[in-house]
Design a protein around this motif. Sequence first.
Motif, mmCIF file in Angstrom:
data_model
loop_
_atom_site.group_PDB
_atom_site.id
_atom_site.type_symbol
_atom_site.label_atom_id
_atom_site.label_comp_id
_atom_site.label_asym_id
_atom_site.label_seq_id
_atom_site.Cartn_x
_atom_site.Cartn_y
_atom_site.Cartn_z
ATOM 1 N N HIS A 267 -3.718 -4.540 15.437
ATOM 2 C CA HIS A 267 -4.964 -3.876 15.823
ATOM 3 C C HIS A 267 -5.550 -3.164 14.605
ATOM 4 N N PHE A 268 -6.367 -3.889 13.869
ATOM 5 C CA PHE A 268 -7.078 -3.331 12.724
ATOM 6 C C PHE A 268 -8.381 -4.101 12.568
ATOM 7 N N ASP A 269 -9.323 -3.490 11.899
ATOM 8 C CA ASP A 269 -10.620 -4.118 11.661
ATOM 9 C C ASP A 269 -10.511 -4.965 10.394
ATOM 10 N N PRO A 270 -10.462 -6.305 10.522
ATOM 11 C CA PRO A 270 -10.277 -7.136 9.339
ATOM 12 C C PRO A 270 -11.383 -6.971 8.291
ATOM 13 N N GLU A 271 -12.612 -6.749 8.751
ATOM 14 C CA GLU A 271 -13.699 -6.574 7.774
ATOM 15 C C GLU A 271 -13.559 -5.244 7.035
ATOM 16 N N ALA A 272 -13.140 -4.216 7.743
ATOM 17 C CA ALA A 272 -12.896 -2.927 7.077
ATOM 18 C C ALA A 272 -11.751 -3.057 6.080
ATOM 19 N N ILE A 273 -10.712 -3.798 6.450
ATOM 20 C CA ILE A 273 -9.579 -4.047 5.539
ATOM 21 C C ILE A 273 -10.075 -4.792 4.302
ATOM 22 N N ARG A 274 -10.868 -5.836 4.523
ATOM 23 C CA ARG A 274 -11.401 -6.624 3.395
ATOM 24 C C ARG A 274 -12.199 -5.742 2.433
ATOM 25 N N THR A 275 -13.059 -4.918 2.997
ATOM 26 C CA THR A 275 -13.914 -4.056 2.178
ATOM 27 C C THR A 275 -13.094 -3.003 1.448
ATOM 28 N N ALA A 276 -12.212 -2.334 2.177
ATOM 29 C CA ALA A 276 -11.437 -1.234 1.593
ATOM 30 C C ALA A 276 -10.561 -1.700 0.438
ATOM 31 N N LEU B 147 0.857 -1.185 0.000
ATOM 32 C CA LEU B 147 0.000 0.000 0.000
ATOM 33 C C LEU B 147 0.895 1.236 0.000
ATOM 34 N N SER B 148 0.899 1.953 -1.124
ATOM 35 C CA SER B 148 1.789 3.114 -1.205
ATOM 36 C C SER B 148 1.136 4.343 -1.835
ATOM 37 N N SER B 149 0.032 4.156 -2.515
ATOM 38 C CA SER B 149 -0.622 5.317 -3.122
ATOM 39 C C SER B 149 -1.338 6.133 -2.055
ATOM 40 N N GLU B 150 -1.490 7.408 -2.310
ATOM 41 C CA GLU B 150 -2.210 8.264 -1.349
ATOM 42 C C GLU B 150 -3.621 7.744 -1.114
ATOM 43 N N GLU B 151 -4.256 7.264 -2.176
ATOM 44 C CA GLU B 151 -5.617 6.735 -2.065
ATOM 45 C C GLU B 151 -5.666 5.527 -1.124
ATOM 46 N N ASN B 152 -4.730 4.593 -1.296
ATOM 47 C CA ASN B 152 -4.734 3.403 -0.446
ATOM 48 C C ASN B 152 -4.317 3.708 0.979
ATOM 49 N N LEU B 153 -3.396 4.644 1.157
ATOM 50 C CA LEU B 153 -3.005 5.023 2.524
ATOM 51 C C LEU B 153 -4.169 5.703 3.240
ATOM 52 N N ALA B 154 -4.970 6.456 2.514
ATOM 53 C CA ALA B 154 -6.169 7.066 3.107
ATOM 54 C C ALA B 154 -7.177 5.984 3.497
ATOM 55 N N LYS B 155 -7.350 4.974 2.646
ATOM 56 C CA LYS B 155 -8.244 3.858 2.975
ATOM 57 C C LYS B 155 -7.759 3.144 4.235
ATOM 58 N N LEU C 277 -8.527 -15.083 1.619
ATOM 59 C CA LEU C 277 -7.335 -14.425 2.128
ATOM 60 C C LEU C 277 -7.629 -13.879 3.522
ATOM 61 N N ILE C 278 -6.775 -14.206 4.467
ATOM 62 C CA ILE C 278 -6.966 -13.814 5.861
ATOM 63 C C ILE C 278 -5.935 -12.736 6.207
ATOM 64 N N PRO C 279 -6.377 -11.511 6.496
ATOM 65 C CA PRO C 279 -5.433 -10.468 6.920
ATOM 66 C C PRO C 279 -4.803 -10.855 8.256
ATOM 67 N N ALA C 280 -3.469 -10.854 8.295
ATOM 68 C CA ALA C 280 -2.760 -11.305 9.494
ATOM 69 C C ALA C 280 -1.989 -10.191 10.187
ATOM 70 N N ALA C 281 -1.346 -9.334 9.413
ATOM 71 C CA ALA C 281 -0.504 -8.296 10.007
ATOM 72 C C ALA C 281 -0.402 -7.111 9.063
#
Length: 183
Positions: A120-129, A50-58, A136-140
């Motif tokens: 400490h992150f919301d995995p469902e928010a990560i999945r959606t964003a 994740l390096s674009s301004e858009e993705n960092l904002a997400k 795929l399981i967000p781990a870290a």
Amino acid sequence: MDFLQLVKDRYSVRKFSDRKVEQEKLDLILEAGRVAPTAVNYQPQRILVLSSEENLAKLKSCTIYHFHAPMALLVCYDATASWKRSYDQADMGMVDASIVTTHMMLQAAELGLGTTWVGHFDPEAIRTAFHIPDFLIPAALLPLGYPREDCHPHPLHEKRYDREHTVFFDSFEGIKEGKTPEK
């Protein structure tokens, strides 16, 4: 730098400069993750850079622990590709993702870059964003960049138990329940 000195000196960076990470350094960090050992060498890790301004904002909408890093690595594992232990079907994907994350974190430190392991992150928010499929399981999450000049290790960084508190030979006889370092 020898390895033990590297792991002693590495600390969680929570203040990043705006300086961009060079592609050559990012490539070395990603290579360290690629060659990390995984259970049965199934290599289930899937890493989203994740390096674009858009993705960092997400990313900022998914966790408060982004530390305004100029980039982040989202380490996931493919639950359809990870090895499952035959005795109890325990999925080793989280272990594999942790090993991969550790290798990348230490490679970054050797290159003069800083990271912080974020769980400490919301995995469902990560999945959606980031449109992450269910397998795929967000781990870290690994915010990555150059430490700001005023960034220093946390005061507890060097507070460690004596080895006798964490290492036992031949038996856990005498082990105490639930003791953690005093803060």
